[in-house]
Design an enzyme around this catalytic site. Structure first.
Site, PDB file in Angstrom:
ATOM      1  N   THR A   1       0.821  -1.218   0.000  1.00  0.00           N
ATOM      2  CA  THR A   1       0.000   0.000   0.000  1.00  0.00           C
ATOM      3  C   THR A   1       0.850   1.262   0.000  1.00  0.00           C
ATOM      4  O   THR A   1       0.517   2.248  -0.655  1.00  0.00           O
ATOM      5  CB  THR A   1      -0.941  -0.006   1.225  1.00  0.00           C
TER       6      THR A   1
ATOM      7  N   THR B   1       1.111  -3.960   4.472  1.00  0.00           N
ATOM      8  CA  THR B   1       0.840  -4.279   5.878  1.00  0.00           C
ATOM      9  C   THR B   1       0.180  -5.638   6.074  1.00  0.00           C
ATOM     10  O   THR B   1       0.162  -6.156   7.193  1.00  0.00           O
ATOM     11  CB  THR B   1      -0.043  -3.200   6.526  1.00  0.00           C
ATOM     12  N   ASP B   2      -0.358  -6.244   4.997  1.00  0.00           N
ATOM     13  CA  ASP B   2      -1.022  -7.543   5.156  1.00  0.00           C
ATOM     14  C   ASP B   2      -0.116  -8.564   5.829  1.00  0.00           C
ATOM     15  O   ASP B   2      -0.586  -9.403   6.616  1.00  0.00           O
ATOM     16  CB  ASP B   2      -1.453  -8.097   3.795  1.00  0.00           C
TER      17      ASP B   2
END
Length: 332
Positions: free
Chosen positions: A16, A93-94
């Site tokens: 992201t 961030t996953d």
């Protein structure tokens, strides 16, 4: 207080933090290079830090592989051998909590590795990527974090790789350490630790064996165990995310005992905060019963991190007794 001259390696993986709008779909995709990410943080020029920039991958966090992270660990080690004082990894961030923990297990040196990302992509108001990159560089250059291993820095908080969790799917304050709280915080351009750094255990070394299949199976109400038996047959190692302090339905017991005689089976809690016990409950399917049947206690490790540790030990060709010893070293 100004930082003394330090050198930090930057590795961008995508995610992201590096996304822009795709005209064809209207959604955002990883597109920005490492240099483009840093260009959006002019405050970096005010730090007395030399940056060595590596445009390593451009992938969503969910698409990173063990091969990617093994190569990243090697590249970071090369940077440290070239006298870098710390490293920053930017990514989606996953999978930050998993990337950070795997890097932490492989890194035995004193230089800090700082993993960061963003919950808001650069096209959104209040995008948090630039502030997180700025904080991550300060943290990676800080002498206060020598010996900390790998940490996660978002929202000016510093979290140990072993304890950090992504605890909300969209909030800018998504990253927390439920069991311990943050290691420290950043303010006024400096790292402020909460206290002395905890001792850590690392397992450096090449991943030489064929990539192992390590399954993770979550106990749920009313499960008859059929799916567990099917999964176990396909695994080289298995992590069980059990109820509470390490309990499973009674109809899991025979399958788990048979599986533990063939491959390592690690017992964790699906709660993700608090330990698997050793000797409190003794009914069939309790922690005491399962450990007596050959399962390995995961201690305070959540199921995701236990899976990474088991994968690493298997991929390094460790024997059964070494795997047990490895988990014992990390259990509490």
């Amino acid at each position: 207080m100004a930082l003394s001259k330090r050198t930090v390696a930057i590795f961008s993986l995508g995610g992201t933090i590096a996304m822009t709008t795709d005209p064809a779909t209207g959604g955002v995709v990883p597109a920005l290079s490492a240099h483009e990410l840093l260009a959006a943080v002019p405050a970096l020029q005010d730090l007395d830090v030399e940056l060595r920039v590596h445009d390593f991958r451009r992938l969503p966090g969910a698409s990173l592989s063990f091969d990617d992270l093994s190569a990243l660990s090697d590249a970071i080690a090369d940077a440290f051998r070239a006298d870098c004082d710390g490293a920053v990894v930017t990514q989606g961030t996953d999978t930050i909590e998993e990337t950070a923990y795997l890097l932490d297990l492989l890194h035995a040196g004193e230089q800090p590795i700082v993993v960061t990302g963003a919950m808001r992509n650069p096209t959104q108001p209040g995008a948090d990527g630039p502030a997180n990159i700025h904080a991550a560089v300060i943290a990676a250059a800080a002498t206060e974090l020598r010996g900390a291993g790998t940490v996660v820095v978002l929202g000016d908080e510093i979290h140990a790789a072993r304890s950090v969790r992504k605890s909300h799917s969209t909030s800018p304050a998504a990253f927390t350490s439920p069991a311990t709280g943050p290691l420290g915080r950043l303010y006024e351009g400096r790292v402020h630790p909460r206290g002395p750094l905890a001792a850590r255990t690392a397992f450096p070394g090449p991943l030489t064996s064929p990539t192992p299949r390590v399954g993770m199976y979550t106990a749920t109400l009313g499960d008859d165990g059929t799916l567990l038996a099917t999964m176990a047959e396909a695994c080289d190692g298995l992590v069980v995310a059990a109820f509470g302090v390490g309990h499973v339905p009674q109809n899991f017991v025979a399958t788990l005992e048979q599986t533990a005689a063939r491959i390592p089976v690690v017992l964790t809690s699906r709660i993700g905060n608090g330990p698997v016990l050793e000797a409190t409950y003794s009914f069939p399917g309790s922690e005491k019963d399962l450990l007596a049947r050959g399962l390995i206690r995961g201690g305070h490790l959540d199921p995701y991190k236990a899976r990474l540790l088991l994968h690493l030990l298997l991929a390094q060709g460790r024997k059964a007794d070494e795997i047990v010893a490895g988990f014992r070293a990390m259990a509490d």
